[in-house]
Scaffold this active site. Structure first.
Site, short mmCIF file in Angstrom:
data_model
loop_
_atom_site.label_atom_id
_atom_site.label_comp_id
_atom_site.label_asym_id
_atom_site.label_seq_id
_atom_site.Cartn_x
_atom_site.Cartn_y
_atom_site.Cartn_z
N CYS A 64 0.83 -1.22 0.00
CA CYS A 64 0.00 0.00 0.00
C CYS A 64 0.86 1.26 0.00
CB CYS A 64 -0.91 0.03 1.23
SG CYS A 64 -2.00 -1.39 1.37
C1 BEZ Z 1 0.62 -4.70 1.85
O1 BEZ Z 1 0.29 -3.54 1.57
O2 BEZ Z 1 1.78 -5.08 1.76
C2 BEZ Z 1 -0.42 -5.66 2.33
C3 BEZ Z 1 -1.53 -5.21 2.98
C4 BEZ Z 1 -2.45 -6.12 3.43
C5 BEZ Z 1 -2.28 -7.48 3.19
C6 BEZ Z 1 -1.17 -7.90 2.49
C7 BEZ Z 1 -0.24 -7.00 2.05
#
Ligand code: BEZ
Length: 277
Positions: free
Chosen positions: A99
């Site tokens: 994210c």
């Molecule tokens: C991420 O942004 O890395 C992420 C967020 C939630 C679940 C898996 C990955």
């Protein structure tokens, strides 16, 4: 008998939802696929929109309106859209790695979106305090010096996430500490008439491609203005397609030259003159 019981429970839970309280529902009655016993015993805070307000979002559907808190203050979504195109995109959570890279990439492209009369607005299922702190991190590591100039919706109760069907269904273990379903990576392109023009849904594991979001926006805006469609992997400047609904005579009058590879597959030059009007 089972269906009568299920209905009674749903009616009872809906009353609770309307009152904005947490409702204990046996998981199997809400989500049909396999549910672990650990999950089934939990209490779920059900968003107010899940039962009675979640519209079916198809391409061309009206974009549902909502009011929400954002990092730029409270908004009414339709007022926010105004006469612009809008890209609403969601994330699973603040302070997560993929994210962070995505927010940074959208921030770096914000000027390109502005040139196309397009506003960005993010959504993450966390509160405003968390968003503010996270933005500091994003600007430190992921924007290459750009600012996060667009608002991020705070949606800890998943009201907007449910309204726009941005929640994970497949993986029922994918829930946060409050027992609420995960918000996935969704993208909605909404036009100035407040119609949904594109939806993209990505799993939490996979970061999106901001260049693709921009490319689709270019295709939609080119199509709306010039009455053309765009082929696979098209980018602005390349030849476009004359839609089958346009006769050869009308195509010649509108675009001048065109090449008919097949009667139904006709290319013409990038319509720069039409687009510049
Ligand atoms: C991420 O942004 O890395 C992420 C967020 C939630 C679940 C898996 C990955």
């Amino acid at each position: 008998m089972a269906s009568v019981l299920a209905r009674a429970l749903r009616v009872a839970s809906l009353a609770g939802v309307r009152a904005g309280i947490n409702v204990a529902i046996p998981r199997a009655l809400v989500f049909q696929p396999s549910v672990s016993p650990k999950c089934a015993a939990r209490t779920f805070s059900i968003s107010k929109t899940i039962f009675n307000e979640q519209p079916r979002l198809r391409l061309g559907s009206p974009a549902p309106n909502f009011q929400a808190e954002t990092t730029h203050g409270p908004i009414d979504f339709h007022e926010f859209i105004g006469d612009s195109w809008t890209i609403l995109f969601s994330h699973p959570a603040d302070f997560t790695p993929v994210c962070t890279t995505e927010l940074g990439a959208f921030a770096q492209l914000e000027e390109e979106f502005k040139k196309r009369n397009t506003k960005l607005i993010g959504l993450s299922a966390n509160g405003l305090d968390s968003h503010e702190k996270w933005i500091d991190d994003i600007e430190e590591v992921a924007t290459n010096g750009s600012k996060v100039g667009f608002p991020i919706i705070a949606d800890p109760e998943r009201n907007v996430a449910f309204l726009y069907d941005m929640v994970d269904h497949q993986d029922l273990t994918n829930i946060d500490t409050k027992g609420i379903a995960f918000t996935i990576r969704a993208v909605f392109i909404i036009d100035p008439n407040k119609k949904v023009r594109l939806t993209m849904l990505y799993p939490a594991s996979t970061g999106r491609n901001t260049a693709e979001v921009l490319r689709v926006l270019d295709s939609l805006q080119t199509g709306d203005k010039a009455g053309v469609t765009t082929p696979i992997n098209w980018v602005p400047g390349q030849d476009v397609i004359v839609p089958p609904s346009v006769s050869d005579e009308a195509a010649a009058a509108k675009f001048g030259e065109f090449v008919a590879v097949k009667p139904y597959l006709r290319y013409t030059k990038y319509p720069a003159d039409i687009l510049s009007k």
